[in-house]
Write a protein that holds these residues in place. Sequence first.
Motif, PDB file in Angstrom:
ATOM      1  N   THR A  78       1.897   9.372  -5.301  1.00 53.62           N
ATOM      2  CA  THR A  78       2.703   8.043  -4.859  1.00 53.62           C
ATOM      3  C   THR A  78       2.682   7.196  -6.335  1.00 53.62           C
ATOM      4  OG1 THR A  78       1.821   8.043  -2.793  1.00 53.62           O
ATOM      5  CG2 THR A  78       2.393   5.749  -3.815  1.00 53.62           C
ATOM      6  N   LYS A  79       1.453   7.091  -7.183  1.00 48.95           N
ATOM      7  CA  LYS A  79       1.601   6.548  -8.350  1.00 48.95           C
ATOM      8  C   LYS A  79       2.670   6.838  -9.455  1.00 48.95           C
ATOM      9  CE  LYS A  79      -1.962   4.874 -11.751  1.00 48.95           C
ATOM     10  NZ  LYS A  79      -2.073   3.388 -11.674  1.00 48.95           N
ATOM     11  N   GLU A  80       2.830   8.246  -9.523  1.00 48.13           N
ATOM     12  CA  GLU A  80       3.640   8.903 -10.556  1.00 48.13           C
ATOM     13  C   GLU A  80       4.950   8.821 -10.210  1.00 48.13           C
ATOM     14  OE1 GLU A  80       1.717  12.954 -10.704  1.00 48.13           O
ATOM     15  OE2 GLU A  80       0.281  12.222 -12.359  1.00 48.13           O
ATOM     16  N   LYS A  81       5.086   9.223  -8.781  1.00 48.91           N
ATOM     17  CA  LYS A  81       6.646   9.229  -8.069  1.00 48.91           C
ATOM     18  C   LYS A  81       7.315   7.848  -8.487  1.00 48.91           C
ATOM     19  CE  LYS A  81       7.301   9.264  -3.808  1.00 48.91           C
ATOM     20  NZ  LYS A  81       7.418   9.754  -2.230  1.00 48.91           N
ATOM     21  N   ASN A  82       6.486   6.747  -8.291  1.00 44.89           N
ATOM     22  CA  ASN A  82       7.083   5.492  -8.602  1.00 44.89           C
ATOM     23  C   ASN A  82       6.838   4.708  -9.632  1.00 44.89           C
ATOM     24  OD1 ASN A  82       8.283   5.014  -5.564  1.00 44.89           O
ATOM     25  ND2 ASN A  82       5.813   5.490  -5.192  1.00 44.89           N
ATOM     26  N   GLU A  83       6.169   5.218 -10.603  1.00 46.64           N
ATOM     27  CA  GLU A  83       5.601   4.853 -12.278  1.00 46.64           C
ATOM     28  C   GLU A  83       5.005   3.448 -11.929  1.00 46.64           C
ATOM     29  OE1 GLU A  83       9.541   4.818 -14.115  1.00 46.64           O
ATOM     30  OE2 GLU A  83       9.785   6.757 -14.255  1.00 46.64           O
ATOM     31  N   LEU A  84       4.024   3.445 -11.202  1.00 44.31           N
ATOM     32  CA  LEU A  84       3.122   2.251 -11.017  1.00 44.31           C
ATOM     33  C   LEU A  84       1.959   2.240 -12.057  1.00 44.31           C
ATOM     34  CD1 LEU A  84       2.748   2.903  -7.075  1.00 44.31           C
ATOM     35  CD2 LEU A  84       4.370   1.739  -8.318  1.00 44.31           C
ATOM     36  N   THR A  85       1.654   0.960 -12.317  1.00 43.68           N
ATOM     37  CA  THR A  85       0.732   0.930 -13.301  1.00 43.68           C
ATOM     38  C   THR A  85      -0.418   0.077 -12.573  1.00 43.68           C
ATOM     39  OG1 THR A  85       1.742  -1.413 -13.957  1.00 43.68           O
ATOM     40  CG2 THR A  85       2.591   0.582 -15.244  1.00 43.68           C
ATOM     41  N   PHE A  86      -0.561  -0.267 -11.332  1.00 43.24           N
ATOM     42  CA  PHE A  86      -1.525  -0.785 -11.128  1.00 43.24           C
ATOM     43  C   PHE A  86      -2.366   0.047 -10.259  1.00 43.24           C
ATOM     44  CE2 PHE A  86       2.323  -1.523  -8.495  1.00 43.24           C
ATOM     45  CZ  PHE A  86       2.270  -0.910  -7.282  1.00 43.24           C
ATOM     46  N   GLU A  87      -3.490  -0.338  -9.689  1.00 47.71           N
ATOM     47  CA  GLU A  87      -4.422   0.581  -8.927  1.00 47.71           C
ATOM     48  C   GLU A  87      -3.756   0.868  -7.369  1.00 47.71           C
ATOM     49  OE1 GLU A  87      -6.965   1.956 -10.079  1.00 47.71           O
ATOM     50  OE2 GLU A  87      -7.949   0.866 -11.362  1.00 47.71           O
ATOM     51  N   VAL A  88      -4.114   2.347  -7.203  1.00 51.84           N
ATOM     52  CA  VAL A  88      -3.529   2.761  -5.919  1.00 51.84           C
ATOM     53  C   VAL A  88      -4.866   3.496  -5.202  1.00 51.84           C
ATOM     54  CG1 VAL A  88      -2.125   4.286  -4.725  1.00 51.84           C
ATOM     55  CG2 VAL A  88      -1.092   3.246  -6.857  1.00 51.84           C
ATOM     56  N   LEU A  89      -5.438   2.682  -4.499  1.00 54.39           N
ATOM     57  CA  LEU A  89      -6.674   3.177  -3.970  1.00 54.39           C
ATOM     58  C   LEU A  89      -6.360   3.978  -2.431  1.00 54.39           C
ATOM     59  CD1 LEU A  89      -8.644  -0.339  -4.259  1.00 54.39           C
ATOM     60  CD2 LEU A  89      -8.313   1.714  -5.964  1.00 54.39           C
ATOM     61  N   SER A  90      -7.267   4.901  -2.361  1.00 56.26           N
ATOM     62  CA  SER A  90      -7.309   5.899  -1.236  1.00 56.26           C
ATOM     63  C   SER A  90      -8.668   5.466  -0.215  1.00 56.26           C
ATOM     64  CB  SER A  90      -7.708   7.213  -1.907  1.00 56.26           C
ATOM     65  OG  SER A  90      -7.510   8.029  -0.705  1.00 56.26           O
ATOM     66  N   ASP A  91      -7.827   4.838   0.997  1.00 52.48           N
ATOM     67  CA  ASP A  91      -8.860   4.480   2.051  1.00 52.48           C
ATOM     68  C   ASP A  91      -8.904   5.847   3.071  1.00 52.48           C
ATOM     69  OD1 ASP A  91     -10.198   2.868   3.592  1.00 52.48           O
ATOM     70  OD2 ASP A  91      -8.416   1.810   4.496  1.00 52.48           O
ATOM     71  N   ILE A  92      -9.854   6.587   2.724  1.00 51.87           N
ATOM     72  CA  ILE A  92      -9.949   7.709   3.379  1.00 51.87           C
ATOM     73  C   ILE A  92     -10.348   7.511   5.081  1.00 51.87           C
ATOM     74  CG2 ILE A  92     -11.269   9.901   3.814  1.00 51.87           C
ATOM     75  CD1 ILE A  92      -9.141  10.037   1.482  1.00 51.87           C
TER      76      ILE A  92
END
Length: 211
Positions: free
Chosen positions: A121-135
């Motif tokens: 998700t982070k790489e595809k959308n070129e995101l610079t902010f934290e993408v947290l995984s809520d398992i």
Amino acid sequence: MSLTAELKKYADESAQRHPGEAQVVMKKAIDDLVASQMIAQAYKTGAKLPEIILNNALNTEVNVYDILKEHKVIIAFYRGNWCPYCNIQLRALQQAIPEFEAKGAKLVVIGPETPDNSLTTKEKNELTFEVLSDIDMKVARNMNLVYEMPTDLQELYKKFGIDIEGNQGNTNFELPIAATYVVEQDGTISYHFLEEDYKLRADPKAILEAL
């Protein structure tokens, strides 16, 4: 084009691509969610943010309260990288980062994806902010933001080629509703956006006005 307008444009085009029964199934799922009144129990403005400690896309632990020591925090919940509305939302939030930071706020987004999928998700959308995984959506569940997908919606998504189980690493078929919060440095929620319709998201302009 505003995020709100972009989402509506995509929704209108999607309805043309997937007419008939697909629209009936998706609309019923939203209507049933509204009827359940689950939003009445969700965290809202004035509540104290619970402790949130999750791994980011690089599998490094992030404590949201550590960020709050220096900044306000914007928290947005998303469904997964398979969701086009989420990707549109995330890209719009990325564009607004300079304005958010100018007002002393940091953005984090939380999704039910495994860390590997969060990285996608982070790489595809070129995101610079934290993408947290809520398992297993422990945080989203604690904030009363989780619903179970009805069986007919599960089957429809499978027909679309969407692998919820692979994305989340479980067989729960649960998703978070569209939710966005602004949290003050003392942990108090000062703005909330809650919506059963996954096609609607908090517009960056509204978030900026709340900061």
